[in-house]
Motif scaffolding. Structure first.
Motif, PDB file in Angstrom:
ATOM      1  N   SER A 263      -5.893   8.036  -1.784  1.00 65.02           N
ATOM      2  CA  SER A 263      -6.554   7.800  -0.503  1.00 65.02           C
ATOM      3  C   SER A 263      -5.500   7.628   0.577  1.00 65.02           C
ATOM      4  O   SER A 263      -4.392   7.223   0.319  1.00 65.02           O
ATOM      5  CB  SER A 263      -7.421   6.544  -0.584  1.00 65.02           C
ATOM      6  OG  SER A 263      -6.617   5.438  -0.906  1.00 65.02           O
ATOM      7  N   ARG A 264      -5.876   7.949   1.797  1.00 62.33           N
ATOM      8  CA  ARG A 264      -4.959   7.758   2.919  1.00 62.33           C
ATOM      9  C   ARG A 264      -4.841   6.269   3.213  1.00 62.33           C
ATOM     10  O   ARG A 264      -5.817   5.545   3.148  1.00 62.33           O
ATOM     11  CB  ARG A 264      -5.466   8.493   4.149  1.00 62.33           C
ATOM     12  CG  ARG A 264      -5.450   9.986   3.943  1.00 62.33           C
ATOM     13  CD  ARG A 264      -5.736  10.674   5.249  1.00 62.33           C
ATOM     14  NE  ARG A 264      -5.739  12.095   5.069  1.00 62.33           N
ATOM     15  CZ  ARG A 264      -4.659  12.855   5.207  1.00 62.33           C
ATOM     16  NH1 ARG A 264      -3.522  12.308   5.537  1.00 62.33           N
ATOM     17  NH2 ARG A 264      -4.720  14.153   5.020  1.00 62.33           N
ATOM     18  N   PRO A 265      -3.634   5.805   3.533  1.00 65.49           N
ATOM     19  CA  PRO A 265      -3.476   4.368   3.834  1.00 65.49           C
ATOM     20  C   PRO A 265      -4.222   4.013   5.099  1.00 65.49           C
ATOM     21  O   PRO A 265      -4.333   4.802   6.023  1.00 65.49           O
ATOM     22  CB  PRO A 265      -1.963   4.211   4.020  1.00 65.49           C
ATOM     23  CG  PRO A 265      -1.457   5.570   4.288  1.00 65.49           C
ATOM     24  CD  PRO A 265      -2.401   6.554   3.658  1.00 65.49           C
ATOM     25  N   ARG A 266      -4.760   2.799   5.127  1.00 62.70           N
ATOM     26  CA  ARG A 266      -5.435   2.302   6.321  1.00 62.70           C
ATOM     27  C   ARG A 266      -4.406   1.841   7.316  1.00 62.70           C
ATOM     28  O   ARG A 266      -3.414   1.226   6.967  1.00 62.70           O
ATOM     29  CB  ARG A 266      -6.348   1.127   5.954  1.00 62.70           C
ATOM     30  CG  ARG A 266      -7.466   1.558   5.068  1.00 62.70           C
ATOM     31  CD  ARG A 266      -8.324   0.377   4.727  1.00 62.70           C
ATOM     32  NE  ARG A 266      -9.219   0.791   3.653  1.00 62.70           N
ATOM     33  CZ  ARG A 266      -9.842  -0.033   2.876  1.00 62.70           C
ATOM     34  NH1 ARG A 266      -9.692  -1.324   3.029  1.00 62.70           N
ATOM     35  NH2 ARG A 266     -10.639   0.410   1.940  1.00 62.70           N
ATOM     36  N   ARG A 267      -4.633   2.097   8.581  1.00 62.20           N
ATOM     37  CA  ARG A 267      -3.673   1.696   9.612  1.00 62.20           C
ATOM     38  C   ARG A 267      -4.338   0.803  10.596  1.00 62.20           C
ATOM     39  O   ARG A 267      -5.424   0.820  10.899  1.00 62.20           O
ATOM     40  CB  ARG A 267      -3.123   2.921  10.309  1.00 62.20           C
ATOM     41  CG  ARG A 267      -2.420   3.778   9.282  1.00 62.20           C
ATOM     42  CD  ARG A 267      -1.437   4.697   9.942  1.00 62.20           C
ATOM     43  NE  ARG A 267      -0.884   5.512   8.906  1.00 62.20           N
ATOM     44  CZ  ARG A 267       0.396   5.567   8.642  1.00 62.20           C
ATOM     45  NH1 ARG A 267       1.221   4.863   9.305  1.00 62.20           N
ATOM     46  NH2 ARG A 267       0.840   6.342   7.707  1.00 62.20           N
TER      47      ARG A 267
ATOM     48  N   LEU B  39      -0.486  16.117   1.037  1.00 54.27           N
ATOM     49  CA  LEU B  39      -1.592  16.181   0.074  1.00 54.27           C
ATOM     50  C   LEU B  39      -1.876  14.815  -0.547  1.00 54.27           C
ATOM     51  O   LEU B  39      -3.016  14.513  -0.899  1.00 54.27           O
ATOM     52  CB  LEU B  39      -1.295  17.194  -1.029  1.00 54.27           C
ATOM     53  CG  LEU B  39      -1.431  18.651  -0.632  1.00 54.27           C
ATOM     54  CD1 LEU B  39      -0.921  19.555  -1.762  1.00 54.27           C
ATOM     55  CD2 LEU B  39      -2.879  18.984  -0.298  1.00 54.27           C
ATOM     56  N   LEU B  40      -0.847  13.999  -0.673  1.00 54.23           N
ATOM     57  CA  LEU B  40      -1.008  12.649  -1.228  1.00 54.23           C
ATOM     58  C   LEU B  40      -1.409  11.633  -0.168  1.00 54.23           C
ATOM     59  O   LEU B  40      -1.602  10.468  -0.470  1.00 54.23           O
ATOM     60  CB  LEU B  40       0.287  12.198  -1.900  1.00 54.23           C
ATOM     61  CG  LEU B  40       0.697  12.968  -3.153  1.00 54.23           C
ATOM     62  CD1 LEU B  40       2.089  12.560  -3.594  1.00 54.23           C
ATOM     63  CD2 LEU B  40      -0.312  12.751  -4.261  1.00 54.23           C
TER      64      LEU B  40
ATOM     65  N   ALA C 259      10.418   9.730   2.877  1.00 61.02           N
ATOM     66  CA  ALA C 259       8.999   9.932   2.578  1.00 61.02           C
ATOM     67  C   ALA C 259       8.311   8.584   2.485  1.00 61.02           C
ATOM     68  O   ALA C 259       8.879   7.610   1.991  1.00 61.02           O
ATOM     69  CB  ALA C 259       8.826  10.675   1.259  1.00 61.02           C
ATOM     70  N   GLU C 260       7.075   8.530   2.973  1.00 59.77           N
ATOM     71  CA  GLU C 260       6.227   7.355   2.814  1.00 59.77           C
ATOM     72  C   GLU C 260       4.949   7.832   2.146  1.00 59.77           C
ATOM     73  O   GLU C 260       4.245   8.688   2.677  1.00 59.77           O
ATOM     74  CB  GLU C 260       5.913   6.707   4.152  1.00 59.77           C
ATOM     75  CG  GLU C 260       5.138   5.415   3.991  1.00 59.77           C
ATOM     76  CD  GLU C 260       4.957   4.695   5.312  1.00 59.77           C
ATOM     77  OE1 GLU C 260       3.799   4.357   5.608  1.00 59.77           O
ATOM     78  OE2 GLU C 260       5.951   4.494   6.022  1.00 59.77           O
TER      79      GLU C 260
ATOM     80  N   HIS D  88       0.793  -1.225   0.000  1.00 59.72           N
ATOM     81  CA  HIS D  88       0.000   0.000   0.000  1.00 59.72           C
ATOM     82  C   HIS D  88       0.826   1.276   0.000  1.00 59.72           C
ATOM     83  O   HIS D  88       0.267   2.364  -0.141  1.00 59.72           O
ATOM     84  CB  HIS D  88      -0.937   0.022   1.218  1.00 59.72           C
ATOM     85  CG  HIS D  88      -1.925  -1.105   1.205  1.00 59.72           C
ATOM     86  ND1 HIS D  88      -2.972  -1.154   0.328  1.00 59.72           N
ATOM     87  CD2 HIS D  88      -1.990  -2.230   1.958  1.00 59.72           C
ATOM     88  CE1 HIS D  88      -3.653  -2.268   0.538  1.00 59.72           C
ATOM     89  NE2 HIS D  88      -3.086  -2.945   1.514  1.00 59.72           N
ATOM     90  N   THR D  89       2.132   1.170   0.167  1.00 61.32           N
ATOM     91  CA  THR D  89       2.966   2.367   0.266  1.00 61.32           C
ATOM     92  C   THR D  89       4.268   2.224  -0.513  1.00 61.32           C
ATOM     93  O   THR D  89       4.695   1.118  -0.847  1.00 61.32           O
ATOM     94  CB  THR D  89       3.331   2.682   1.733  1.00 61.32           C
ATOM     95  OG1 THR D  89       4.055   1.573   2.271  1.00 61.32           O
ATOM     96  CG2 THR D  89       2.108   2.972   2.574  1.00 61.32           C
ATOM     97  N   VAL D  90       4.869   3.368  -0.787  1.00 60.63           N
ATOM     98  CA  VAL D  90       6.216   3.434  -1.345  1.00 60.63           C
ATOM     99  C   VAL D  90       7.027   4.294  -0.394  1.00 60.63           C
ATOM    100  O   VAL D  90       6.588   5.371   0.009  1.00 60.63           O
ATOM    101  CB  VAL D  90       6.224   4.063  -2.752  1.00 60.63           C
ATOM    102  CG1 VAL D  90       7.646   4.266  -3.243  1.00 60.63           C
ATOM    103  CG2 VAL D  90       5.440   3.214  -3.727  1.00 60.63           C
ATOM    104  N   ARG D  91       8.198   3.805  -0.022  1.00 57.56           N
ATOM    105  CA  ARG D  91       9.079   4.535   0.881  1.00 57.56           C
ATOM    106  C   ARG D  91      10.308   4.983   0.094  1.00 57.56           C
ATOM    107  O   ARG D  91      10.945   4.171  -0.566  1.00 57.56           O
ATOM    108  CB  ARG D  91       9.515   3.624   2.012  1.00 57.56           C
ATOM    109  CG  ARG D  91       9.687   4.342   3.299  1.00 57.56           C
ATOM    110  CD  ARG D  91       9.911   3.353   4.379  1.00 57.56           C
ATOM    111  NE  ARG D  91       8.704   3.362   5.188  1.00 57.56           N
ATOM    112  CZ  ARG D  91       8.669   3.054   6.450  1.00 57.56           C
ATOM    113  NH1 ARG D  91       9.748   2.641   7.045  1.00 57.56           N
ATOM    114  NH2 ARG D  91       7.563   3.126   7.116  1.00 57.56           N
TER     115      ARG D  91
END
Length: 90
Positions: A86-90, A54-55, A73-74, A23-26
């Motif tokens: 969309s914001r990642p789900r945690r 903003l992302l 950055a993540e 779900h993410t790129v670091r």
């Protein structure tokens, strides 16, 4: 990388790492340059942080443990059906 090339005084190494997860790129950028006297974020880092937010992501920046500067950055990978990140789900 642009900030490191401009501001990393006497740097001999610039390390960029990109790690993709489901779900993410670091993205991590580190240099080994000499620290300058500012010790605070400039306009460039503020702009990067604002774009990450903003992302739906985060950005951290600061001095390395012994030398240089570190920026990490993540960012979310997915977009919603509307095309907006969309914001990642945690």
């Amino acid at each position: 990388m642009t900030n490191a090339l401009r501001h990393a005084v006497d740097a001999t190494e610039l390390v960029v790492r990109v790690a993709a997860q489901q779900h993410t790129v670091r993205v991590s950028v580190r240099d080994n340059g000499r620290r300058t006297g500012r010790g605070r974020d400039g306009y460039g880092l503020t702009g990067l942080r604002e774009r990450a937010i903003l992302l739906g992501g985060t950005l951290r920046a600061g001095p390395g443990t012994d030398r240089g500067w570190h920026v990490e950055a993540e960012l979310p990978r997915a977009r919603s059906e509307s095309g907006v990140h969309s914001r990642p789900r945690r």
